[in-house]
Design an enzyme around this catalytic site. Structure first.
Site, PDB file in Angstrom:
ATOM      1  N   GLU A  60      41.215  -5.334 -25.160  1.00 24.23           N
ATOM      2  CA  GLU A  60      41.005  -3.963 -25.483  1.00 24.23           C
ATOM      3  C   GLU A  60      41.110  -3.282 -27.020  1.00 24.23           C
ATOM      4  O   GLU A  60      40.436  -2.496 -27.385  1.00 24.23           O
ATOM      5  CB  GLU A  60      41.921  -3.076 -24.453  1.00 24.23           C
ATOM      6  CG  GLU A  60      41.789  -3.518 -22.997  1.00 24.23           C
ATOM      7  CD  GLU A  60      40.259  -3.785 -22.503  1.00 24.23           C
ATOM      8  OE1 GLU A  60      39.559  -2.826 -23.179  1.00 24.23           O
ATOM      9  OE2 GLU A  60      40.166  -4.464 -21.649  1.00 24.23           O
ATOM     10  N   TYR A  78      29.807 -11.273 -21.855  1.00 23.43           N
ATOM     11  CA  TYR A  78      31.120 -11.353 -22.602  1.00 23.43           C
ATOM     12  C   TYR A  78      31.256 -13.028 -23.082  1.00 23.43           C
ATOM     13  O   TYR A  78      31.418 -13.112 -24.266  1.00 23.43           O
ATOM     14  CB  TYR A  78      32.298 -11.505 -21.390  1.00 23.43           C
ATOM     15  CG  TYR A  78      32.739 -10.155 -20.964  1.00 23.43           C
ATOM     16  CD1 TYR A  78      33.993  -9.506 -21.358  1.00 23.43           C
ATOM     17  CD2 TYR A  78      31.854  -9.531 -19.838  1.00 23.43           C
ATOM     18  CE1 TYR A  78      34.163  -8.414 -20.752  1.00 23.43           C
ATOM     19  CE2 TYR A  78      31.993  -8.297 -19.415  1.00 23.43           C
ATOM     20  CZ  TYR A  78      33.377  -7.563 -19.933  1.00 23.43           C
ATOM     21  OH  TYR A  78      33.640  -6.308 -19.347  1.00 23.43           O
TER      22      TYR A  78
HETATM   23  N1  BES Z   1      35.014  -2.217 -21.153  1.00 20.41           N
HETATM   24  C1  BES Z   1      35.338  -3.300 -20.151  1.00 20.41           C
HETATM   25  C2  BES Z   1      35.506  -2.754 -18.954  1.00 20.41           C
HETATM   26  C3  BES Z   1      34.196  -2.238 -18.243  1.00 20.41           C
HETATM   27  C4  BES Z   1      32.949  -3.029 -18.755  1.00 20.41           C
HETATM   28  C5  BES Z   1      34.150  -1.332 -17.267  1.00 20.41           C
HETATM   29  C6  BES Z   1      31.683  -2.825 -18.238  1.00 20.41           C
HETATM   30  C7  BES Z   1      32.748  -0.748 -17.010  1.00 20.41           C
HETATM   31  C8  BES Z   1      31.683  -1.645 -17.154  1.00 20.41           C
HETATM   32  C9  BES Z   1      36.706  -3.889 -20.610  1.00 20.41           C
HETATM   33  O1  BES Z   1      36.884  -3.872 -22.123  1.00 20.41           O
HETATM   34  C10 BES Z   1      36.779  -5.335 -20.086  1.00 20.41           C
HETATM   35  O2  BES Z   1      36.057  -6.179 -20.571  1.00 20.41           O
HETATM   36  N2  BES Z   1      37.884  -5.617 -19.258  1.00 20.41           N
HETATM   37  C11 BES Z   1      37.807  -6.886 -18.712  1.00 20.41           C
HETATM   38  C12 BES Z   1      38.922  -7.455 -19.504  1.00 20.41           C
HETATM   39  C13 BES Z   1      38.535  -8.522 -20.352  1.00 20.41           C
HETATM   40  C14 BES Z   1      39.796  -9.342 -20.950  1.00 20.41           C
HETATM   41  C15 BES Z   1      37.445  -9.589 -19.863  1.00 20.41           C
HETATM   42  C16 BES Z   1      38.173  -6.605 -17.284  1.00 20.41           C
HETATM   43  O3  BES Z   1      38.554  -5.622 -16.760  1.00 20.41           O
HETATM   44  O4  BES Z   1      38.354  -7.720 -16.487  1.00 20.41           O
HETATM   45 ZN    ZN Z   2      35.573  -5.167 -22.848  1.00 24.46          ZN
END
Ligand code: BES
Ligand code: ZN
Length: 638
Positions: free
Chosen positions: A332, A417
């Site tokens: 984050e 990702y």
């Molecule tokens: N920005 C994302 C969460 C998100 C992405 C919300 C797309 C809605 C639409 C956040 O930064 C994120 O990637 N969270 C991941 C954690 C990460 C360590 C892979 C999660 O929530 O699992």
């Molecule tokens: Zn993210």
């Protein structure tokens, strides 16, 4: 796809500042009015965002002033939003995004400084996008529009919790989750990441409730709090939360907000946050957002984390007691560069946010905790991607997604990702760290406070890396990574030495050479346990074997939610239903989508469907609207 560059080529010079804004102009101005002007220059690219109704190429919102009241009794937020407008050509019509908003009045401020009522209507509902709010002005020089409205008590971007659903059980709680397209469910605005605006807010809430936002905060009285975000950000980064929250500082510019019952624990778990900021800033340039705080949400928070600027929202499920899951904080925080500073212009380009962030996250982890841990985390992510790829439609395994008007909450996977990260690791490996680090830092600087698409990235990559060091990586390879399906044949998978012995131990146990109790696991860290479980056979592991594992290691009662998730997945895949009682407790305690939805999916396809549905109906009220909507579909509810 054609992009902002081609508009510039067409001579629409007014719109071309988007990719050319000098970095100096993007420094955080203290005066919101100044930021305001900067915002106007950054906001435009060709309309490639299919998920907004907004006519943002004609007029863009540069500043949002909110005056809202939180009504916990009715679980509603209501008040005014004043939007400042920048017209790119003379016009009478402003189209905003909305979903379920009840608008009671709209007025417009004209060039002569007069407010007058404006006429408006809602267009037809689109199941994914909500309703366009179409406002018609009498004059062409409207500089501000004021919308008086109330959000629905079932707004998709908000969750309202009763006191019973909180840690402390005394006060209610509420929070927003705007990404990807939920801002429109509680604020009428241009809900596209292509548009950036500054914002300010005055929020009233009952006494005893602390309100926080992704902005600078000043408490005005026991019931009113004032916020200001002087840097231009997209709508998905506006965020609010309120509850019985307290703050504990890490240092002068960073700390954690949480309910008092978990504040000390959270503070300890995440005490390395200032060190993370330091290593990230050293590698990628100054942290440009002032404070960096964390907010610990209730367990129903649907994500692991959300990079709301100045205030990352964090699930409590990563408080493991041993800092084993703090890569989430690194993630984050990394968004402060990749995503919040340089933003994807549409959700098609999500990989620019998440792929870069996953890469930067891992570099922060390496700098702080060493290469061994960073490689384990790379290998785990890669394993997750490999497991997910076969389940995806071909089109969803490309980086440059074609999501059209599908619900982004359903269209996203680990591809942006992990495949995004692997692409950047490939470039790092080919060009060497020194050149690649300089490239990434330069990229963040060059596009700071702008929203860009994949083609803009490719153009920058070409000049600053591919052609700067010719003969190393060709366009065709880049094309394979970005537009190709799955993983390129020429890529090298991440490899973790620390997993070699884990794989050997698992093999020995599976082959019956060692009992579970004889395995050499004493020095294993959480990541090795995850590897041990995740690579177990699916479908045909005997119940005796699974019982032996649980007896030896008590996975069903681990406090580590990632290990618990991996264990329950393994058990369900092998129809080992001895785990149902602890699984019931697990599913009712937490609502993070990634940790619960796959388990429900697995159960829904099994003979335990009825059991799962009953657990879901019991847990449902505590889940976030987003978690609910997917699971309602799974269990044919409503
Ligand atoms: N920005 C994302 C969460 C998100 C992405 C919300 C797309 C809605 C639409 C956040 O930064 C994120 O990637 N969270 C991941 C954690 C990460 C360590 C892979 C999660 O929530 O699992
Ligand atoms: Zn993210």
């Amino acid at each position: 796809m054609t992009i902002s560059y081609s508009r510039c080529a067409l001579g629409l010079s007014l719109l071309c500042g988007a990719v050319l804004l000098p970095a100096a102009a993007a420094q955080a101005p203290a005066d919101p009015a100044v930021a305001h002007q900067a915002a106007a220059k950054t906001s435009i690219s060709q309309n490639s965002d299919a998920l907004t109704f907004a006519n943002y190429l004609e007029v863009s919102v540069t500043h949002i002033a909110l005056d809202l009241a939180l009504d916990f009794a009715h679980q509603q937020i209501a008040g005014d939003a004043i939007l400042s407008l920048d017209w790119h050509k003379p016009g009478h019509t402003l189209v905003l995004d909305s979903r379920g908003l009840n608008v009671s009045q709209i007025s417009a401020l004209d060039g002569d400084g007069h407010w007058s009522k404006a006429s408006y209507h809602m267009g037809p509902n689109h199941p994914v996008m909500g309703e366009p709010l179409i406002i018609d002005f009498a004059a062409t020089d409207v500089s501000r529009v004021k919308i008086t409205y109330q959000a629905s008590s079932t707004a998709s971007g908000l969750q309202w919790l009763t006191p019973a659903q909180t840690q402390g059980k005394q006060a209610p709680f509420m929070f927003s989750q705007n990404q990807a397209i939920h801002a429109r469910s509680w604020i009428p605005l241009q809900d596209t990441p292509a548009v950036r605006s500054t914002y300010e807010a005055k929020i009233s809430a009952p006494e005893g409730i602390n309100v926080v936002m992704s902005a600078d905060r000043r408490k005005l009285s026991s019931t009113q709090t004032q916020f200001s975000m002087p840097q231009a950000i997209p709508a998905y980064l506006i965020a609010i939360a309120a509850g019985h929250l307290q703050f504990k500082a890490f240092d002068a510019t960073s700390g954690v907000w949480a309910e008092p019952e978990i504040l000390a624990q959270a503070h300890e778990e995440f005490e390395d946050t200032p060190a993370m900021i330091k290593v990230a800033a050293k590698r990628y340039g100054d942290y440009r957002w002032g404070r960096y705080d964390l907010l610990i949400l209730p367990p129903s928070f649907p994500f692991g984390g959300m990079e709301n600027p100045r205030l990352s929202f964090i699930t409590p499920t990563v408080i493991a007691g041993d800092k084993s899951l703090v890569s989430l904080i690194a993630h984050e925080l990394a968004h402060s560069w990749s995503g919040n500073l340089v933003t994807n212009a549409s959700w098609r380009d999500l990989w620019l946010n998440e792929g870069f962030t996953t890469y930067v996250e891992n570099r922060i982890m390496e700098d702080l905790y060493g290469r061994k841990r960073a490689l384990m985390e790379q290998a785990i992510g890669y394993g997750e991607l490999l497991a997910e790829l076969p389940q995806l439609d071909d089109g969803d395994s490309v980086l440059h997604l074609d999501i059209g008007r599908r619900d982004p909450d359903d269209a996203f996977s680990s591809v942006p990702y992990v495949k995004g990260q692997l692409f950047l690791l490939f470039l790092e490996h080919k060009f060497g760290r020194e050149r690649f680090d300089a490239f990434v830092k330069g990229y963040f600087n060059h596009f700071a406070f702008q929203s860009i698409d994949t083609a803009s990235f490719r153009a920058y990559l070409k000049t600053h890396l591919l052609e700067a060091y010719p003969g190393i990586v060709g366009d065709a390879q880049v094309d394979d990574w970005i537009e190709g399906q799955g993983l390129p044949a020429f890529m090298t998978p991440p490899h973790s030495e620390a997993f070699t012995s884990v794989d050997e131990q698992r093999r020995a146990w599976l082959d019956g050479k060692l009992d579970a109790g004889q395995l050499q696991t004493r020095d294993w860290v959480v990541h090795q346990w995850l590897r041990f479980i995740n690579e177990m056979p699916r479908l045909d592991l005997s119940h005796d074997k699974l019982a032996e594992l649980d007896k030896a290691f008590d996975f069903s009662h681990t406090g580590n939610k990632e290990i618990a998730f991996s264990w329950y997945s393994l058990a369900l895949d092998n129809q080992y239903y001895e785990v149902l009682p602890p699984l019931d407790a697990y599913l009712t305690q937490i609502g993070r989508r990634r940790l619960v939805v796959p388990l429900y999916q697995s159960l829904a396809e099994s003979k335990q469907r009825a059991w799962a549905k009953a657990v879901y109906l019991k847990a449902r009220a505590g889940y976030h609207p987003l978690t609910q909507s997917g699971l309602d579909r799974l269990f044919d509810i409503r």
